[in-house]
Design a protein around this motif. Structure first.
Motif, mmCIF file in Angstrom:
data_model
loop_
_atom_site.group_PDB
_atom_site.id
_atom_site.type_symbol
_atom_site.label_atom_id
_atom_site.label_comp_id
_atom_site.label_asym_id
_atom_site.label_seq_id
_atom_site.Cartn_x
_atom_site.Cartn_y
_atom_site.Cartn_z
ATOM 1 N N SER A 104 4.615 -6.385 6.561
ATOM 2 C CA SER A 104 5.233 -5.516 7.567
ATOM 3 C C SER A 104 4.718 -5.884 8.950
ATOM 4 N N ALA A 105 5.549 -5.645 9.946
ATOM 5 C CA ALA A 105 5.107 -5.862 11.324
ATOM 6 C C ALA A 105 4.019 -4.872 11.713
ATOM 7 N N GLN A 106 3.883 -3.807 10.935
ATOM 8 C CA GLN A 106 2.860 -2.794 11.206
ATOM 9 C C GLN A 106 1.597 -2.991 10.365
ATOM 10 N N SER A 107 1.502 -4.090 9.626
ATOM 11 C CA SER A 107 0.347 -4.334 8.769
ATOM 12 C C SER A 107 -0.942 -4.395 9.589
ATOM 13 N N PRO A 108 -2.028 -3.805 9.089
ATOM 14 C CA PRO A 108 -3.321 -3.908 9.790
ATOM 15 C C PRO A 108 -3.797 -5.347 9.951
ATOM 16 N N LYS A 109 -3.300 -6.230 9.100
ATOM 17 C CA LYS A 109 -3.694 -7.636 9.194
ATOM 18 C C LYS A 109 -2.585 -8.493 9.812
ATOM 19 N N ARG A 110 -1.665 -7.871 10.484
ATOM 20 C CA ARG A 110 -0.574 -8.632 11.084
ATOM 21 C C ARG A 110 -1.102 -9.712 12.018
ATOM 22 N N ASP A 111 -2.090 -9.364 12.857
ATOM 23 C CA ASP A 111 -2.579 -10.330 13.842
ATOM 24 C C ASP A 111 -3.654 -11.258 13.268
ATOM 25 N N TRP A 112 -3.847 -11.253 11.934
ATOM 26 C CA TRP A 112 -4.718 -12.256 11.324
ATOM 27 C C TRP A 112 -4.015 -13.605 11.244
ATOM 28 N N TYR A 113 -2.719 -13.597 11.445
ATOM 29 C CA TYR A 113 -1.899 -14.809 11.499
ATOM 30 C C TYR A 113 -1.001 -14.685 12.718
ATOM 31 N N GLN A 114 -0.364 -15.775 13.121
ATOM 32 C CA GLN A 114 0.538 -15.734 14.269
ATOM 33 C C GLN A 114 1.964 -15.470 13.806
ATOM 34 N N TRP A 115 2.580 -14.451 14.358
ATOM 35 C CA TRP A 115 3.957 -14.084 14.016
ATOM 36 C C TRP A 115 4.815 -14.025 15.274
ATOM 37 N N ARG A 116 6.086 -14.359 15.143
ATOM 38 C CA ARG A 116 7.070 -14.227 16.210
ATOM 39 C C ARG A 116 8.363 -13.658 15.622
ATOM 40 N N ALA A 117 9.087 -12.951 16.475
ATOM 41 C CA ALA A 117 10.384 -12.419 16.031
ATOM 42 C C ALA A 117 11.418 -13.534 15.919
ATOM 43 N N PRO A 165 -4.559 -12.810 -0.252
ATOM 44 C CA PRO A 165 -4.273 -11.389 0.018
ATOM 45 C C PRO A 165 -4.166 -11.056 1.500
ATOM 46 N N TRP A 166 -4.910 -11.767 2.351
ATOM 47 C CA TRP A 166 -4.791 -11.508 3.786
ATOM 48 C C TRP A 166 -3.363 -11.781 4.257
ATOM 49 N N PHE A 167 -2.821 -12.917 3.841
ATOM 50 C CA PHE A 167 -1.470 -13.253 4.301
ATOM 51 C C PHE A 167 -0.423 -12.368 3.651
ATOM 52 N N VAL A 168 -0.588 -12.065 2.386
ATOM 53 C CA VAL A 168 0.363 -11.169 1.715
ATOM 54 C C VAL A 168 0.430 -9.842 2.455
ATOM 55 N N ASP A 169 -0.716 -9.309 2.835
ATOM 56 C CA ASP A 169 -0.769 -8.066 3.613
ATOM 57 C C ASP A 169 -0.120 -8.273 4.980
ATOM 58 N N SER A 170 -0.489 -9.371 5.662
ATOM 59 C CA SER A 170 0.039 -9.634 6.996
ATOM 60 C C SER A 170 1.552 -9.755 6.995
ATOM 61 N N ALA A 171 2.108 -10.361 5.934
ATOM 62 C CA ALA A 171 3.551 -10.593 5.856
ATOM 63 C C ALA A 171 4.330 -9.380 5.379
#
Length: 554
Positions: free
Chosen positions: A164-177, A156-162
């Protein structure tokens, strides 16, 4: 978790030995190493303890569904340690390491979807609590595989993180444009990209896209991991094995993906937290690397005996040296590795030697079921300093299954040669390895010359000697060139134990060994080993091929 899926334990240097070819001639040995490794500092229970790695799915099925479970494991605890030091028909191990038992969509469990819940096929939280209680009643500890480098992509952490870029858990994983296109860090020739695309961007997963890496640079993630560790320690577990510990915090491509200062800083932080919750809990690091790199994961011993980072670290380089040496008839490589450890490890830390684990080709397969080699490997492992780890089934010579996949390294435990192997009354989740007609517990339990009996005897000899469990080591074998034997004395206080292993395929005369003593008491001697004689400065014996002698000198 090993770095590269499908990779055999055999390195290029080991392939010829695995294939049975003759070793390349080496220069004559130098003078004996005569190095001394200090005894571990402090009195922690895990220093010198014998651990047993269990894949719950493959150990014992209690309900006939073909899948091993926690109630099944509980039913086999007396095989591992019956809690009575006077008996000798149990294996005698001190602690269990359970491969992942958390909720996961996969058979192996290294992609966790819920760190607070037990995999349904394995049982319940109550079953785990009962396992801890029953193990503790027998004097055994229990550590869990704590997989925090990454989660499942279904967590669920990753599902939330993935989402939207505005997800509260976005920075729980590493994302790049955009795709940074970092290759996997363990192979300079690897072209495998560690960044994976989803609708909302590219995310980092060093192993594969189904296991995105947690971002430990985010304070909320670190606090959540510490909360989970507290939860399980309070539920009764005695520590954690830490998967992929080298790859925790990335600061860039290439060298920035492994062994970073930020990774070491986190392990110090995490270790301090664990000690604050349960001071005697143990942490075991999987740092699949060379000796100088592994040594750094102990941290500093300036204020904490044994190191302020990870108090045990698996000795992958020693595993390679032992297997190579036995195949080549050369104990010199093990001696050289002991010298390298002395030159790199902080004084007083405890090693974690092992032969193979769940990511490696099983030992019996590497040795082509050669009983003499398997027996020698057991002797070497259980006389080395530190806390040795056994892989389930290793004690009966369990080999790989018939395919070249991870499942074949993790096949069901052969308790008997009967249908279901004593493992299940149903159909096993995966086929048994071949050879279980003889490589099973029932066939070996009452045979004093079996591999199982050898492991039991060695472990009980070790438990009966504080020098073997926790002593320092003084090496008699040369650390360069080929040495047909490996000899050292283990010492703690006024107890001295002389250990001699013959790696060669012929009888060897060994000694003289300069140990001050007047009597020699055999703790474990193979058939054909002559009585140790000669006295102080001149102890000598004759050792048959691939055999061992262990004596307490007084």
């Amino acid at each position: 978790m090993r770095p590269l899926r499908g990779l055999s334990l055999c390195s290029a240097a080991l392939l010829s030995a695995c294939a049975g070819s003759s070793p390349t001639p080496a220069p004559a040995p130098s003078a004996p190493g005569n190095i001394t490794l200090a005894a571990p500092a402090g009195d922690a229970w895990y220093r010198g303890a014998v651990f047993y790695e269990v894949f719950v799915r493959s150990f014992q099925d209690s309900n006939g569904d073909g899948v091993g479970d926690l109630p099944g494991l509980i039913s086999r605890l007396d095989y591992l340690n019956d809690g009575n030091p006077a008996t000798t028909d149990d294996l005698g191990v001190d602690a269990l390491w359970l491969m992942p038992v958390f909720a996961s969509p996969s058979y192996h469990g290294y992609d966790v979807t819920d760190y607070e819940r037990i995999q349904a096929a394995y049982g319940s939280l109550e079953d785990l609590q009962r396992l801890c209680d029953e193990a503790h009643r027998r004097g055994m500890r229990v550590i869990l595989d704590f997989v925090i480098n990454h989660t499942s992509a279904s967590h669920p952490w990753f599902v939330d993180s993935a989402s939207s870029a505005q997800s509260p858990k976005r920075d729980w994983y590493q994302w790049r444009a955009n795709n940074p296109a970092w290759a996997q860090p363990w192979d300079i020739y690897s072209q495998t990209n560690t960044w994976h695309q989803q609708d909302s961007g590219w995310y980092y997963g060093v192993f594969w896209g189904g296991m995105p890496d947690l971002n430990m640079q985010t304070p909320a993630v670190r606090e959540e991991i510490k909360r989970l560790a507290t939860l399980w320690l309070q539920r009764g577990v005695d520590g954690f094995r830490l998967d992929a510990a080298r790859y925790l915090i990335e600061t860039g491509g290439g060298a920035g993906q492994a062994d970073t200062p930020e990774t070491h800083a986190f392990w110090k932080e995490f270790s301090a937290h664990v000690r604050s919750v349960k001071p005697d809990a143990v942490l075991v690091g999987e740092n699949w690397s060379e000796t100088p790199s592994v040594a750094k994961y102990y941290g500093s011993t300036a204020t904490l005996p044994g190191g302020d980072e990870l108090p045990l670290n698996f000795n992958f380089p020693m595993s390679t040296r032992v297997i190579e040496g036995i195949n080549a008839g050369n104990g010199g490589g093990v001696a050289a590795k002991l010298l390298e450890m002395k030159n790199n490890y902080p004084a007083g830390v405890a090693d974690a030697p092992f032969l193979t684990n769940h990511d490696m080709v099983r030992l019996a397969t590497q040795f082509a079921n050669d009983g003499a080699k398997l027996g020698l490997a057991a002797s070497v492992l259980l006389t080395l300093p530190g806390a040795p780890f056994l892989y389930y089934g290793e004690e009966v010579g369990l080999g790989n299954g018939n395919a070249n996949n991870d499942e074949s390294k993790r096949t069901p435990m052969p308790w008997s040669a009967a249908a279901g192997g004593g493992f299940t009354t149903g159909s096993p989740w995966y086929a048994f390895s071949s050879g279980r007609e003889t490589a099973n517990v029932e066939a070996q339990r009452s045979n004093p010359r079996s591999l199982l009996s050898r492991y039991r005897s060695l472990i009980h000899a070790r438990q009966g000697s504080e020098a073997l469990r926790n002593g320092g080591l003084r090496l008699f074998t040369a650390t360069t060139g080929v040495s047909r034997t490996l000899a050292f004395v283990r010492t703690l206080d006024d107890e001295q134990v002389l250990v001699v292993h013959n790696f060669s395929n012929s009888q060897e005369s060994v000694g003289p060994f300069d140990v001050e003593a007047t009597t020699a008491e055999p703790l474990f001697v193979d058939p054909g080993v002559t009585q140790l004689s000669g006295g102080t400065g001149a102890w000598k014996a004759s050792i048959p091929a691939r055999s061992t002698g262990i004596w307490r000198l007084r």
